[in-house]
Structure formats: structure tokens, C-alpha cells
Design a protein around this motif. Structure first.
Motif, mmCIF file in Angstrom:
data_model
loop_
_atom_site.group_PDB
_atom_site.id
_atom_site.type_symbol
_atom_site.label_atom_id
_atom_site.label_comp_id
_atom_site.label_asym_id
_atom_site.label_seq_id
_atom_site.Cartn_x
_atom_site.Cartn_y
_atom_site.Cartn_z
ATOM 1 N N THR A 14 39.023 50.077 34.778
ATOM 2 C CA THR A 14 40.061 51.112 34.858
ATOM 3 C C THR A 14 40.733 51.169 36.228
ATOM 4 O OG1 THR A 14 38.323 52.719 35.409
ATOM 5 C CG2 THR A 14 38.970 52.540 33.083
ATOM 6 N N THR A 15 40.015 50.770 37.265
ATOM 7 C CA THR A 15 40.570 50.814 38.627
ATOM 8 C C THR A 15 40.977 49.432 39.124
ATOM 9 O OG1 THR A 15 38.337 50.616 39.563
ATOM 10 C CG2 THR A 15 39.182 52.848 39.197
ATOM 11 N N LEU A 16 41.158 48.501 38.212
ATOM 12 C CA LEU A 16 41.434 47.123 38.616
ATOM 13 C C LEU A 16 42.720 47.022 39.419
ATOM 14 C CD1 LEU A 16 40.278 44.271 38.348
ATOM 15 C CD2 LEU A 16 41.639 43.976 36.276
ATOM 16 N N GLN A 17 43.767 47.689 38.981
ATOM 17 C CA GLN A 17 45.050 47.602 39.681
ATOM 18 C C GLN A 17 44.975 48.244 41.055
ATOM 19 O OE1 GLN A 17 48.295 49.063 37.330
ATOM 20 N NE2 GLN A 17 49.857 48.374 38.768
ATOM 21 N N ASN B 17 47.431 44.486 46.560
ATOM 22 C CA ASN B 17 48.240 43.411 47.151
ATOM 23 C C ASN B 17 48.260 42.147 46.295
ATOM 24 O OD1 ASN B 17 48.758 45.036 49.408
ATOM 25 N ND2 ASN B 17 46.852 44.365 50.402
ATOM 26 N N GLY B 18 47.674 42.202 45.108
ATOM 27 C CA GLY B 18 47.678 41.025 44.234
ATOM 28 C C GLY B 18 46.739 39.949 44.759
ATOM 29 N N GLU C 39 40.893 37.946 37.661
ATOM 30 C CA GLU C 39 40.391 39.166 37.016
ATOM 31 C C GLU C 39 41.236 39.523 35.793
ATOM 32 O OE1 GLU C 39 37.880 41.388 37.703
ATOM 33 O OE2 GLU C 39 37.481 41.422 39.866
ATOM 34 N N LEU C 40 42.550 39.351 35.906
ATOM 35 C CA LEU C 40 43.419 39.658 34.778
ATOM 36 C C LEU C 40 43.180 38.704 33.613
ATOM 37 C CD1 LEU C 40 46.849 40.478 36.511
ATOM 38 C CD2 LEU C 40 45.193 42.076 35.526
#
Length: 455
Positions: A262-265, A270-271, A278-279
Motif C-alpha cells: 500500500t505504501t509502495l509509491q 524518486n522512482g 517492485e512494480l
């Protein structure tokens, strides 16, 4: 095939250090009470010692001189249940919680050593020697020495049955999940450093992010393991493999992975390349969830999806498997296999829908050979001889479970036929329902393809 699938591109990870997967007090306690698994002992110790179970849950009492001894690099923390029914850790283990690095190493060891090879890995001779031994001593145990005459530390394990291997791995993974919940819960607590101490705050934040990233990787590995194990053992009786426990473990891993994502973004504002990896993993896990969900919908209510549409979609998947997959990279092959395992759970229900359509399309009382129905229902085989026998039998059995009469035809005594438009489609009896909902390993060709996928 299983070893190639799990060990396709990388060398197996190094073995964890002594007592890196289980505390020494717990190992000694379980050794004293005969709660060790053969996977945790030296081969010679297991042969010469008392009776021990695969997962270490039950054991017969023997004299102390015959107790199997644990190997410090094989022993893994065991999952325990309290008298109240909840999962708890033994007192010895509570004083020695495992770090995220130790938990990750444990998962790699269980999946890429134990599950892939169905036995503990061999330990280099230099690692097996007693630290107090004379370095100039020459071993008298040659390759031609009978196994039972060798010292315990020089003997080698033989592969265990897959059901026993999965029972051990699943038990130890449950202990990993319990430790992981405790570890992640402690991460949410505020650090001792003050808000003004930015350097310490940054280190704590980096540690939290690294821990959550490692936890996601572990959950993804356990998801893949649970999907594959549930298929490989689908024909096993409940005494060998409890499918409901496997489904529960899969659901736990999926839920934990989603909560951690849920907190991945926010974690990768900064990508970067790690964020892209991960995506990709997140897309893979979401695809498994979508396939499992569609499988559950079809199994619980066949009318939830239009019959023609579901038949066409699955038929297109089966068209690919009939000709075998083209050469592909190993990571893509892994995804295709696991995704097809998810889809395979509904293939027989789709076939029943197709039989219902054929029952209306063929002429009244028309006798259709089993081998023709095998082709129509995509019961494919690896060669023509097998297709003319095994595949035809599978098609006949499916039609029998669907309520259609099975008859013989004059002049062809060794061949069975299905009589169309003579009875409605009706699945009666618990055994027929069980066979249709759990086809076992009958769709290996659909799952693994007719060509070698692991290059």
C-alpha cells in the motif's frame, strides 16, 4: 523439472550460518524431546537415532543414546500452537527473535534448497569438520564405505517424498510468518531518536523501507511456492496434504503482500530501477489474484460468467498449450506456469459447459467416440498413443460424471462412446463433484507445456 523451475538462473543461495534459522536453546530443547525433523538432522544421525516425524510434531520416546542430533545449519524454527489454539513461539525462541535478514535467508533455504531438491543440501567437508579436530587428520571414510558404517556427519541424505517435503517447508514458513508479523509490528513504533536528530531519523526510515522491501520479496516467494505446491500435490489424500491448509497459507501470503504494497509509491518517490522491479512483481501477484478470483467465481457459481465467453477465453489458452510454448526466458516461463496453475482449477468446469453445448449440437442418440471428445475438450497428451487411450478415458469419465450415458458400438468392442441428446447434463454425487472440481494432475500439458520451458 521442479529443480529447473526453482533454480533456473541463479546458483542456490549459500547456507545460513550455524543457528541462523533457529536459536540454539530451541534446537537443544526439540532434540531433547524428539521434535526434530529428518530435514534438520545429519543423515547418519537420523538413521541411527529414534523415530522422528517429518515436521517434528510427533515422535516416539527412545533412550538418550539413540536420540537423533540436529545439524546447526539445518535446524529451522518450528511453528508452535498454544493450548488456547493461537500460534505462539516456544519460550526459548522468544528470547532470540530472528532479524529480517535471517528470515529472508530462511525462506531462501526452505524454497531453493529443501523444496527444490527434497532433501537438505550437502555441506562442504570443511564446514562439517569439528572445530577441535586435528587439521592434519586424514579421513578413513572413502566413497566405497557403506553409508550406515560412516559417522553421521559424513553421510548424505536421500530425497524425501514431495508431500513430506512440503509438510516440513509449510510448517517452517508458518513460523516465518509469525516472526514477520512481530517484526513488522515493532517497526511501526516510533524510534528513540528525537525529531531534531535528522541523521538518526533517516537511518531509521531507511531501515524500515529496507525491511518492508525484503518482506515483500519474501511474501512473493511464498505465494509462488503455495501455488506450485497446491498443484503438484492436488492428487494427494488429505492424510498426505491438506489442501485447505495450503489455501490458507496462500491467502495469508497474498494478504500480507497487499498490505505491504500500500505504501509502495511513497517509498519510491524518486522512482528508479528497484521501483520498476517492485512494480513488475506487484503486477505478477495481482495477475495471480485475478486468476484465482475468476476460478473461485466459476467454481461457486457457473452462471456468473457467460458460458460462450468463458469457453472461448479458456480455449484460446488451451490452443497455446496444445502446440507447446516457444522458447522463452526463465522468469517468463515461471510466471506462465504459475498463472496456468491458477487457471487450471476451472478447466473441467469449462469442459462441462462445452459438453452441454455439444449435447445440444450433436444429433439425437448420436454416439461420439471418446478420442473425438478428447480433442474437442482439449484433453491433450504428449504423444498420439497416449492421446488415443489416456485422453479418451479422461473425456469419457468427464461425460459420465456429467450424466451422459456411456455405451459401446457394434463392431468396435474396445472403444467407448458418449450418447448425445439422450439425457440432460446433471452432475450427481459427491465423488463426481469432487473429481470435476479437483482434476488433480490431469492437465500437466496445459500447465507445463509440451516443450521444455526452462532453458
Amino acid at each position: 523439472m521442479l529443480q529447473k523451475l526453482l533454480l533456473h538462473t541463479k546458483e542456490p543461495p549459500p547456507l545460513p550460518p550455524a543457528y541462523g534459522m533457529c536459536s540454539q536453546p530451541e534446537a537443544l530443547d526439540r532434540q531433547q524431546h524428539l521434535e526434530l525433523s529428518p530435514f534438520e538432522c545429519d543423515a547418519g544421525s537420523a538413521l541411527q537415532g529414534g523415530t522422528i516425524s517429518i515436521d517434528g510434531s510427533q515422535a516416539s520416546k527412545k533412550a538418550s543414546r539413540s536420540r537423533p542430533t540436529h545439524n546447526p545449519r539445518y535446524v529451522v524454527k518450528k511453528y508452535r500452537r498454544s493450548a488456547a489454539g493461537g500460534g505462539t513461539l516456544c519460550e526459548e525462541s522468544e528470547r532470540f527473535p530472528r532479524t529480517i535478514e535471517e528470515l529472508s535467508a530462511t525462506v531462501d533455504y526452505l524454497l531453493r534448497h529443501i523444496f527444490a531438491c527434497q532433501m537438505p543440501p550437502p555441506i562442504e567437508d570443511g564446514d562439517e569438520k569439528d572445530s577441535n579436530a586435528d587439521p592434519n587428520e586424514i579421513s578413513i571414510w572413502g566413497d566405497d564405505t557403506p553409508m550406515k558404517q560412516r559417522p553421521p556427519q559424513t553421510q548424505r541424505h536421500m530425497p524425501f517424498p514431495l508431500s513430506d517435503t512440503v509438510a516440513f517447508v509449510d510448517d517452517r514458513l508458518r513460523a516465518v510468518q509469525k516472526d514477520l508479523v512481530t517484526l513488522l509490528g515493532n517497526l511501526e513504533e516510533p524510534g528513540r531518536a528525537s525529531a531534531d536528530d535528522s541523521a538518526i531519523a533517516k537511518r531509521e526510515r531507511a531501515k524500515r523501507l529496507r525491511t518492508k522491501r525484503t518482506a515483500r520479496e519474501m511474501q512473493a516467494k511464498m505465494i509462488r511456492h503455495n501455488i506450485l505446491a497446491s498443484y503438484l500435490l492436488s492428487e494427494m489424500p488429505a492424510s498426505k496434504y491438506e489442501a485447505k491448509f495450503g489455501a490458507r497459507a496462500l491467502r495469508t501470503s497474498l494478504t500480507c503482500y497487499l498490505n505491504l504494497s500500500t505504501t509502495l509509491q511513497e517509498e519510491y518517490s524518486n522512482g528508479g530501477s528497484q521501483y520498476q522491479l517492485e512494480l513488475e512483481t506487484q503486477d505478477e501477484i495481482m495477475a495471480y489474484m485475478a486468476l484465482l478470483h475468476s476460478s473461485a467465481v466459476i467454481r461457486t457459481e457457473e452462471t456468473a460468467l457467460p458460458a460462450p465467453a468463458s469457453g472461448e477465453v479458456t480455449s484460446s489458452l488451451m490452443e497455446d498449450s496444445g502446440s507447446g510454448w516457444e522458447a522463452t526466458d526463465a522468469s517468463n516461463a515461471r510466471f506462465l506456469i504459475l498463472a496456468r496453475i491458477c487457471a487450471s482449477r476451472t478447466l473441467n468446469l469449462v469442459r462441462v459447459a462445452q459438453v452441454s453445448r455439444y449435447n445440444r449440437a450433436f444429433g439425437k442418440l448420436e454416439k461420439v467416440p471418446g478420442k473425438d471428445l478428447a480433442r474437442l475438450l482439449r484433453f491433450n497428451a504428449n504423444n498420439e498413443d497416449e492421446e488415443s487411450t489416456v485422453s479418451a478415458d479422461r473425456a469419457i469419465n468427464l461425460c459420465r460424471d456429467a450424466g451422459l450415458p456411456i455405451v459401446e458400438k457394434e463392431g468396435r468392442p474396445n472403444e467407448l462412446f458418449v450418447e448425445m441428446k439422450s439425457a440432460p447434463i446433471k452432475i450427481a454425487g459427491e465423488e463426481a463433484i469432487r473429481r470435476i472440481c479437483n482434476a488433480g494432475r490431469t492437465d500437466d500439458l496445459f500447465v507445463f507445456g509440451s516443450k521444455n520451458l526452462i532453458l
